[in-house]
Design a protein around this motif. Sequence first.
Motif, PDB file in Angstrom:
ATOM      1  N   ILE A  20      53.825  15.214 -18.204  1.00  0.00           N
ATOM      2  CA  ILE A  20      54.590  14.159 -18.724  1.00  0.00           C
ATOM      3  C   ILE A  20      54.802  15.158 -20.275  1.00  0.00           C
ATOM      4  O   ILE A  20      54.321  16.070 -20.455  1.00  0.00           O
ATOM      5  N   SER A  28      53.549  11.934 -25.125  1.00  0.00           N
ATOM      6  CA  SER A  28      52.385  11.300 -24.438  1.00  0.00           C
ATOM      7  C   SER A  28      50.595  11.714 -24.242  1.00  0.00           C
ATOM      8  O   SER A  28      50.013  11.607 -24.428  1.00  0.00           O
ATOM      9  N   ARG A  29      51.130  13.666 -23.736  1.00  0.00           N
ATOM     10  CA  ARG A  29      50.568  14.095 -24.267  1.00  0.00           C
ATOM     11  C   ARG A  29      49.110  14.381 -24.960  1.00  0.00           C
ATOM     12  O   ARG A  29      47.946  13.754 -25.167  1.00  0.00           O
ATOM     13  N   ALA A  58      49.052  11.907 -27.821  1.00  0.00           N
ATOM     14  CA  ALA A  58      48.784  10.088 -27.955  1.00  0.00           C
ATOM     15  C   ALA A  58      47.971  10.029 -26.400  1.00  0.00           C
ATOM     16  O   ALA A  58      46.824   9.886 -27.342  1.00  0.00           O
ATOM     17  N   LEU A  59      47.875  10.394 -25.821  1.00  0.00           N
ATOM     18  CA  LEU A  59      46.721   9.982 -24.824  1.00  0.00           C
ATOM     19  C   LEU A  59      45.638  11.405 -25.370  1.00  0.00           C
ATOM     20  O   LEU A  59      44.164  10.075 -25.667  1.00  0.00           O
ATOM     21  N   SER A 100      45.947   3.628 -20.681  1.00  0.00           N
ATOM     22  CA  SER A 100      44.998   3.003 -21.929  1.00  0.00           C
ATOM     23  C   SER A 100      44.003   2.422 -21.064  1.00  0.00           C
ATOM     24  O   SER A 100      43.037   2.733 -21.688  1.00  0.00           O
ATOM     25  N   MET A 157      51.670   8.601 -16.388  1.00  0.00           N
ATOM     26  CA  MET A 157      50.458   8.626 -17.498  1.00  0.00           C
ATOM     27  C   MET A 157      49.332   8.191 -16.558  1.00  0.00           C
ATOM     28  O   MET A 157      48.357   8.332 -17.585  1.00  0.00           O
ATOM     29  N   TYR A 206      45.082   0.731 -28.615  1.00  0.00           N
ATOM     30  CA  TYR A 206      45.530   1.917 -27.536  1.00  0.00           C
ATOM     31  C   TYR A 206      44.418   3.029 -28.559  1.00  0.00           C
ATOM     32  O   TYR A 206      44.092   3.768 -28.008  1.00  0.00           O
TER      33      TYR A 206
END
Length: 441
Positions: free
Chosen positions: A87, A91-92, A94-95, A147, A178, A369
């Motif tokens: 990803i 994005s990674r 943020a996760l 999420s 995701m 989130y």
Amino acid sequence: MSAEPLLIRRLSADEPDFDGQLAKLLSWDEVSNPTVVSAVTDILSALRREGDEALLNYTRQFDGVAAQNVAELEVPLERCRQALANIPAASRQALEEAATRIRQYHEHQRQQSWQYAEADGTVLGQKITPMDRVGLYVPGGKATYPSSVLMNAIPAKVAGVGELIMVSPTPRGFMNEMVLAAAAIAGVDRVFAVGGAQAIGALAFGTQLVPRVDKIVGPGNIYVATAKRQVFGLVGLDMIAGPSEILVICDGQTDPDWIAMDLFSQAEHDEDAQSILISPDSAFLDQVEESIARLLPDADRQEIIRQSLKARGALIEVGSLQEAVALSNRIAPEHLELSVADPDALLPDIRHAGAIFMGRHTPEALGDYCAGPNHVLPTSGTARFSSPLGVYDFQKRSSIIHCSPAGAAELAKTASVLARGESLTAHAISAEYRMKGGADE
């Protein structure tokens, strides 16, 4: 004023029929569709009888998955790790940042076993034990929610759950990268590409492929919710969730565009979601209505938002912020925003809310989130008696009673009297034996 006066209803708490209007606005017929109930009953019966064969057949039928055998429905953990590696870097990041904050918050909820000793040597206490195996349902229909993977899986892992089983439908074989990446970050132990009532049945009954779990958590559509209700008792549940809700109390000083977008943030979930604004400032309600009309055409999910606001949204005028708080307690919302100058002044009087967002700079979206607290919250007024999902939902409590001879002899006097008062003489005699034993010591 809005060019579309029917876009969202306006109510006033001093109207004679306000209570009736409010009741109609809040009414939500939960999982009671007889057609759905019948279909789910049939699916669960087939799962109980046929196990993997039924699971494979229903997955082919409802999800269009061309699996040749049931083993193909398990997603290797390596596939989740590949998704995490592939990803986009943003994005990674943020996760992983969200996961860190969620884990840190929930570590504060971890419960510990405890004991205390009485003067005669009797020991009483409580033993905290994590569940052995938990099932996590992750939607895969209209939208997918990485999420939700974090919010459900991380508290279970913090609690010490031995094995976490994730199920998620993959319509026509599509897997959301995701979601798989979130599963890798959260430490999910096994993943199955199954969904709907058949996935709930597999988790509740167990099949040769899918192990039976002790509890099922995670949101789903009406078929999933109905199935969860039907298997309750055989397994534990987090909750039977209704549509998502937001209630904003505003003093009229927040940017009306901010408030309009906060209302949109719930309305965009689905047509049944509920967005309500309460304010003592009538002119501010006018401004928010204007913002709604102006911002809506540019919203990506404008038709869903439009239908949600028209069917279940409202702008409500009250006489004061204190009246707004009293009305909020009647509604018991899932998400409550206190968009006021001094939210701490209102907080002591808030009795019923799933999550409380304090001040103008704390939109509900941050809680969804990455703020840290769980976004799995009670809906449909159940915040009157329910709490957010947490570590405590994945831990069990066992009472510990260890009587000394002297303590047993003393307690037996009381137990004997109460037992004979209930005509349970075996109870009484069992206790009385310990009276003699204690006297002999």
